[in-house]
Design an enzyme around this catalytic site. Sequence first.
Site, short mmCIF file in Angstrom:
data_model
loop_
_atom_site.label_atom_id
_atom_site.label_comp_id
_atom_site.label_asym_id
_atom_site.label_seq_id
_atom_site.Cartn_x
_atom_site.Cartn_y
_atom_site.Cartn_z
N HIS A 60 0.06 8.28 52.12
CA HIS A 60 -0.68 8.13 53.38
C HIS A 60 -1.87 9.09 53.48
O HIS A 60 -2.78 8.87 54.27
CB HIS A 60 0.26 8.30 54.59
CG HIS A 60 0.71 9.70 54.87
ND1 HIS A 60 1.88 10.23 54.37
CD2 HIS A 60 0.14 10.69 55.60
CE1 HIS A 60 2.02 11.48 54.80
NE2 HIS A 60 0.97 11.78 55.53
N ASP A 96 5.84 6.75 49.58
CA ASP A 96 4.81 7.67 50.09
C ASP A 96 4.37 8.66 49.02
O ASP A 96 4.14 9.83 49.30
CB ASP A 96 5.30 8.41 51.34
CG ASP A 96 4.14 8.99 52.16
OD1 ASP A 96 3.02 8.46 52.05
OD2 ASP A 96 4.37 9.98 52.89
N GLY A 170 -1.34 17.78 57.58
CA GLY A 170 -2.06 18.60 56.61
C GLY A 170 -1.13 19.16 55.56
O GLY A 170 -1.53 19.42 54.43
N ASN A 171 0.15 19.35 55.94
CA ASN A 171 1.17 19.75 54.97
C ASN A 171 1.58 18.60 54.05
O ASN A 171 2.19 18.82 53.01
CB ASN A 171 2.43 20.26 55.67
CG ASN A 171 2.42 21.74 55.97
OD1 ASN A 171 2.35 22.14 57.13
ND2 ASN A 171 2.45 22.56 54.92
N SER A 172 1.26 17.38 54.47
CA SER A 172 1.69 16.22 53.70
C SER A 172 1.20 16.30 52.26
O SER A 172 0.02 16.51 52.00
CB SER A 172 1.14 14.94 54.34
OG SER A 172 1.81 14.66 55.54
N LEU A 227 6.78 -11.34 46.90
CA LEU A 227 6.57 -12.75 47.18
C LEU A 227 5.10 -13.08 47.36
O LEU A 227 4.71 -14.23 47.28
CB LEU A 227 7.32 -13.14 48.46
CG LEU A 227 8.84 -13.29 48.34
CD1 LEU A 227 9.45 -13.46 49.71
CD2 LEU A 227 9.19 -14.47 47.45
N GLY A 228 4.28 -12.07 47.62
CA GLY A 228 2.86 -12.31 47.84
C GLY A 228 2.53 -12.66 49.27
O GLY A 228 1.64 -13.46 49.55
#
Length: 374
Positions: A60, A96, A170-172, A227-228
């Site tokens: 993200h 993630d 910001g820690n992500s 499956l698209g």
Amino acid sequence: PTSSASTNSNSLQMSTTQLVSAVKKSVVLVETYDLKSVDPSAEGSGIISSSDGYIITNAHVVSGGQKFEIILDDGSSGSAGKSYDATLVGSDTRTDIAVLKINATGLAAATFGNSGQLQVGESVLAIGNPGGTEFSGTVTSGIISALNRQISANGYTQSCLQTDAPINPGNSGGALVNMYGQVIGITSSKFAEEDYEGMGFAIPINDAKPVVDSIIQNGYVTGRVKLGISVSAFTSYNAKLYNLPTGLIVASIDSASDAARQGMKEDDIITKINNVTIASGDSSTWYDNFYKEESKYKAGDAVTLTVVRYQNGSAQTLTLKVKLEEDKGDTSTSSSTSSSSSSNSEGGNGNGSQKNNDGSSGDNENGYSFFSGK
């Protein structure tokens, strides 16, 4: 190159200052640009996975980015070091996890521990950049509060480490470190519990490493299917309003997919896959219910979908057999930009939740195009 792991069996515990000195240079600032502004559209953290420039961060953090910059920690308190342009190797929304690459050598690569050996009550540090550049290189402390917490975000359920070490935006993508100086988790503010204080979450490094290694080697996570189609939850609010069942409503279909060939249409409501009910539990988990059944199969296998279609003023129930294809996720090394194809629009999985701009699942409580004319 792939990231390497070690255990604490032959290591000695460090003091907090020793640990910070050993690990802080392995955590970087990640800036994401969408080219609409000279300022970054997102800032986060990353972990140096290898001395030749592979950087682990959260998906993200890089979502929607067209340009990426890595800023090293120069070892001083709160000071930024040298910056590098980065290439997105691959991104996987389901876990993630994303990997960036910079053209550099001799970097301070992190040492990775074994998150399977963690115990509740064990001391940890979180190192990252809350607020981006403003508070870069921040170190916070806490303990492992719980193991194997099942956290749902964007339609996916993931097993996470819970800690009371403060984890802020910001820690992500930053490091959760044990007292042996080993990264045992990747912090993610996306899994934050906003209603409670002292509850942060991190992706266990044992779960993250296979994803990282696959992205580095292939540009995506291998062994997945799709499956698209793109879908979102058709919740009880809408179901009651229009006298239709709950399930996953189809937002878009890849014209090259077997789903399109078998006659699936936008606004179809998928209620079952292989006779397994999708709308079981909270609506935030419905796609996860779908994917758990879908992921039992490999590319080329067919799954049976029960579909309700609102047509000519009435609801019709259809059964469609659709072949699965390989899911190559958000990006691959063959492309420098994120895929805009509807077959990959959900990110890391070609069937997933149709996302709003904030990355949340699109429940569309105000109605759908075939009801409201939107």
